[in-house]
Design an enzyme around this catalytic site. Structure first.
Site, PDB file in Angstrom:
ATOM      1  N   PRO A  41       0.658  -1.280  -0.060  1.00  0.00           N
ATOM      2  CA  PRO A  41      -0.167  -0.016   0.071  1.00  0.00           C
ATOM      3  C   PRO A  41       0.742   1.194   0.030  1.00  0.00           C
ATOM      4  O   PRO A  41       1.979   1.587   0.735  1.00  0.00           O
ATOM      5  CB  PRO A  41      -0.864   0.025   1.331  1.00  0.00           C
ATOM      6  CG  PRO A  41      -0.135  -1.110   2.179  1.00  0.00           C
ATOM      7  CD  PRO A  41       0.538  -2.020   1.231  1.00  0.00           C
ATOM      8  N   ASN A  42       0.342   2.281  -0.670  1.00  0.00           N
ATOM      9  CA  ASN A  42       0.846   3.660  -0.970  1.00  0.00           C
ATOM     10  C   ASN A  42       2.103   3.771  -1.469  1.00  0.00           C
ATOM     11  O   ASN A  42       2.741   4.775  -1.839  1.00  0.00           O
ATOM     12  CB  ASN A  42       1.103   4.285   0.561  1.00  0.00           C
ATOM     13  CG  ASN A  42      -0.332   4.107   1.293  1.00  0.00           C
ATOM     14  OD1 ASN A  42      -1.145   4.730   0.762  1.00  0.00           O
ATOM     15  ND2 ASN A  42      -0.161   3.889   2.543  1.00  0.00           N
TER      16      ASN A  42
ATOM     17  N   ARG B 199       5.615  11.021  -2.104  1.00  0.00           N
ATOM     18  CA  ARG B 199       4.924  10.737  -0.692  1.00  0.00           C
ATOM     19  C   ARG B 199       6.401  10.915   0.349  1.00  0.00           C
ATOM     20  O   ARG B 199       7.462  10.417   0.119  1.00  0.00           O
ATOM     21  CB  ARG B 199       4.581   9.415  -0.895  1.00  0.00           C
ATOM     22  CG  ARG B 199       4.432   8.711   0.565  1.00  0.00           C
ATOM     23  CD  ARG B 199       4.396   7.153   0.336  1.00  0.00           C
ATOM     24  NE  ARG B 199       4.213   6.739   1.761  1.00  0.00           N
ATOM     25  CZ  ARG B 199       4.291   5.106   1.944  1.00  0.00           C
ATOM     26  NH1 ARG B 199       4.714   4.685   1.271  1.00  0.00           N
ATOM     27  NH2 ARG B 199       4.032   5.045   3.374  1.00  0.00           N
TER      28      ARG B 199
ATOM     29  N   TYR C 129      11.326   8.823   1.705  1.00  0.00           N
ATOM     30  CA  TYR C 129      11.669   7.617   0.601  1.00  0.00           C
ATOM     31  C   TYR C 129      12.376   8.305  -0.620  1.00  0.00           C
ATOM     32  O   TYR C 129      12.610   7.539  -1.697  1.00  0.00           O
ATOM     33  CB  TYR C 129      10.348   7.258   0.054  1.00  0.00           C
ATOM     34  CG  TYR C 129       9.567   6.635   1.285  1.00  0.00           C
ATOM     35  CD1 TYR C 129       9.857   5.325   1.827  1.00  0.00           C
ATOM     36  CD2 TYR C 129       8.218   7.299   1.834  1.00  0.00           C
ATOM     37  CE1 TYR C 129       9.286   4.821   3.020  1.00  0.00           C
ATOM     38  CE2 TYR C 129       7.644   6.628   3.010  1.00  0.00           C
ATOM     39  CZ  TYR C 129       8.301   5.379   3.456  1.00  0.00           C
ATOM     40  OH  TYR C 129       7.469   4.704   4.417  1.00  0.00           O
TER      41      TYR C 129
ATOM     42  N   ASN D 201       7.540  -5.844  -1.137  1.00  0.00           N
ATOM     43  CA  ASN D 201       7.507  -4.741  -0.099  1.00  0.00           C
ATOM     44  C   ASN D 201       6.406  -4.621   0.375  1.00  0.00           C
ATOM     45  O   ASN D 201       5.431  -3.987  -0.369  1.00  0.00           O
ATOM     46  CB  ASN D 201       8.244  -3.534  -0.857  1.00  0.00           C
ATOM     47  CG  ASN D 201       8.149  -2.386   0.012  1.00  0.00           C
ATOM     48  OD1 ASN D 201       7.840  -2.514   1.409  1.00  0.00           O
ATOM     49  ND2 ASN D 201       8.724  -1.241  -0.124  1.00  0.00           N
TER      50      ASN D 201
ATOM     51  N   ALA E 238       3.079  -0.786   4.861  1.00  0.00           N
ATOM     52  CA  ALA E 238       2.556  -0.709   5.895  1.00  0.00           C
ATOM     53  C   ALA E 238       2.039  -2.345   6.588  1.00  0.00           C
ATOM     54  O   ALA E 238       2.239  -2.564   7.793  1.00  0.00           O
ATOM     55  CB  ALA E 238       1.306   0.110   6.102  1.00  0.00           C
TER      56      ALA E 238
ATOM     57  N   GLU F   2      11.848 -10.023   1.209  1.00  0.00           N
ATOM     58  CA  GLU F   2      11.477  -8.656   1.984  1.00  0.00           C
ATOM     59  C   GLU F   2      12.159  -7.561   1.672  1.00  0.00           C
ATOM     60  O   GLU F   2      13.486  -7.665   1.994  1.00  0.00           O
ATOM     61  CB  GLU F   2      11.002  -8.955   3.265  1.00  0.00           C
ATOM     62  CG  GLU F   2      10.251  -7.453   3.944  1.00  0.00           C
ATOM     63  CD  GLU F   2      10.335  -7.797   5.493  1.00  0.00           C
ATOM     64  OE1 GLU F   2      10.723  -9.004   5.885  1.00  0.00           O
ATOM     65  OE2 GLU F   2      10.076  -6.729   6.054  1.00  0.00           O
TER      66      GLU F   2
ATOM     67  N   HIS G 184      12.623  -3.072   2.110  1.00  0.00           N
ATOM     68  CA  HIS G 184      11.944  -1.681   2.136  1.00  0.00           C
ATOM     69  C   HIS G 184      12.875  -0.759   1.725  1.00  0.00           C
ATOM     70  O   HIS G 184      14.426  -0.796   2.126  1.00  0.00           O
ATOM     71  CB  HIS G 184      12.068  -1.818   3.815  1.00  0.00           C
ATOM     72  CG  HIS G 184      10.958  -2.681   4.533  1.00  0.00           C
ATOM     73  ND1 HIS G 184       9.641  -2.460   4.218  1.00  0.00           N
ATOM     74  CD2 HIS G 184      11.215  -3.792   4.816  1.00  0.00           C
ATOM     75  CE1 HIS G 184       9.111  -3.653   5.023  1.00  0.00           C
ATOM     76  NE2 HIS G 184      10.124  -4.543   5.282  1.00  0.00           N
TER      77      HIS G 184
ATOM     78  N   SER H 144      13.535   2.400   3.224  1.00  0.00           N
ATOM     79  CA  SER H 144      13.728   2.872   4.526  1.00  0.00           C
ATOM     80  C   SER H 144      14.264   2.093   5.356  1.00  0.00           C
ATOM     81  O   SER H 144      13.929   0.828   5.253  1.00  0.00           O
ATOM     82  CB  SER H 144      12.843   3.909   5.096  1.00  0.00           C
ATOM     83  OG  SER H 144      11.497   3.099   5.552  1.00  0.00           O
TER      84      SER H 144
ATOM     85  N   ARG I 137      13.337   3.938  12.475  1.00  0.00           N
ATOM     86  CA  ARG I 137      12.197   4.858  12.665  1.00  0.00           C
ATOM     87  C   ARG I 137      11.275   4.479  13.672  1.00  0.00           C
ATOM     88  O   ARG I 137      11.818   4.141  14.630  1.00  0.00           O
ATOM     89  CB  ARG I 137      11.303   4.562  11.045  1.00  0.00           C
ATOM     90  CG  ARG I 137      12.102   4.879   9.924  1.00  0.00           C
ATOM     91  CD  ARG I 137      11.458   4.746   8.572  1.00  0.00           C
ATOM     92  NE  ARG I 137      10.452   5.511   8.600  1.00  0.00           N
ATOM     93  CZ  ARG I 137       9.420   5.407   7.515  1.00  0.00           C
ATOM     94  NH1 ARG I 137       9.577   4.419   6.820  1.00  0.00           N
ATOM     95  NH2 ARG I 137       8.308   6.091   7.651  1.00  0.00           N
TER      96      ARG I 137
ATOM     97  N   ARG J  83       7.736   0.453  13.714  1.00  0.00           N
ATOM     98  CA  ARG J  83       8.088  -0.078  12.331  1.00  0.00           C
ATOM     99  C   ARG J  83       9.078  -1.077  12.705  1.00  0.00           C
ATOM    100  O   ARG J  83       9.582  -1.570  11.740  1.00  0.00           O
ATOM    101  CB  ARG J  83       8.374   0.972  11.408  1.00  0.00           C
ATOM    102  CG  ARG J  83       7.515   1.761  10.871  1.00  0.00           C
ATOM    103  CD  ARG J  83       8.020   2.942  10.084  1.00  0.00           C
ATOM    104  NE  ARG J  83       6.980   4.107  10.009  1.00  0.00           N
ATOM    105  CZ  ARG J  83       6.095   4.358   9.171  1.00  0.00           C
ATOM    106  NH1 ARG J  83       5.738   3.413   8.358  1.00  0.00           N
ATOM    107  NH2 ARG J  83       5.511   5.433   9.223  1.00  0.00           N
TER     108      ARG J  83
END
Ligand code: DQA
Length: 147
Positions: free
Chosen positions: A10-11, A18, A23, A74, A77, A98, A100, A102, A107, A111
């Site tokens: 998502p996103n 964003r 990012y 990825n 969230a 997996e 990411h 970031s 963070r 997370r």
């Protein structure tokens, strides 16, 4: 030709626009182009999807058996919340990497936990676009070493 399924959660469709401070300015199209270039060089076929819906992601993972040799994901969230995606990965005999953009461990506290990491072969995070490229390299090497 071996196939890898790439899943953007998502996103991630909003990348480039964003939270640029987190990012960067890289867009999903740029990420996908880099992945396609690498896959072509390594003679691997990619199917790439992006979804904002947990159920859709669960469904595509559940259909990978016999069709894909690896999954690059990825989960965005859903990394931190989705038992359903974790169970889908556990349910199929397809190795999963997996990634990411970031460094999730630098963070917010929420997370720091990935529900996906324990069922993934490994995780790459913190390198922006390079996380995906390194993750795809890892997925390809898993496939090649399996032969
Ligand atoms: C992310 C990290 C997640 O915590 C976040 O929810 C995202 C993106 C990353 O690529 O850094 O959407 O997966």
């Amino acid at each position: 030709m071996k196939k890898i399924l790439v899943i953007h959660g998502p996103n991630l469709n909003l990348l480039g626009d964003r939270e640029i401070d987190v990012y960067g300015k890289v867009t999903l199209t740029q990420i996908n182009s880099s992945l396609k270039r690498l896959a072509q060089k390594k003679k691997i076929q990619l199917k790439i999807i992006q979804s904002n819906h947990e159920g859709k992601i669960v469904e595509v993972i559940g259909e990978t058996k016999g069709k894909f040799s690896a999954i690059l994901i990825n989960p965005a969230a859903y990394t931190h919340t989705s038992v359903a995606i974790r169970d889908a990965i556990s349910a199929v005999p397809v190795p999963c990497v997996e990634v990411h953009l970031s460094n999730i461990y630098q963070r917010e506290e929420f997370r720091h936990t990935s529900l996906i990491a324990p069922v993934a072969k490994g995780q790459v995070c913190g390198f922006g676009l390079m996380s995906y490229v390194l993750g795809l390299e890892a997925a390809i090497s898993l496939i090649k070493n399996k032969k």
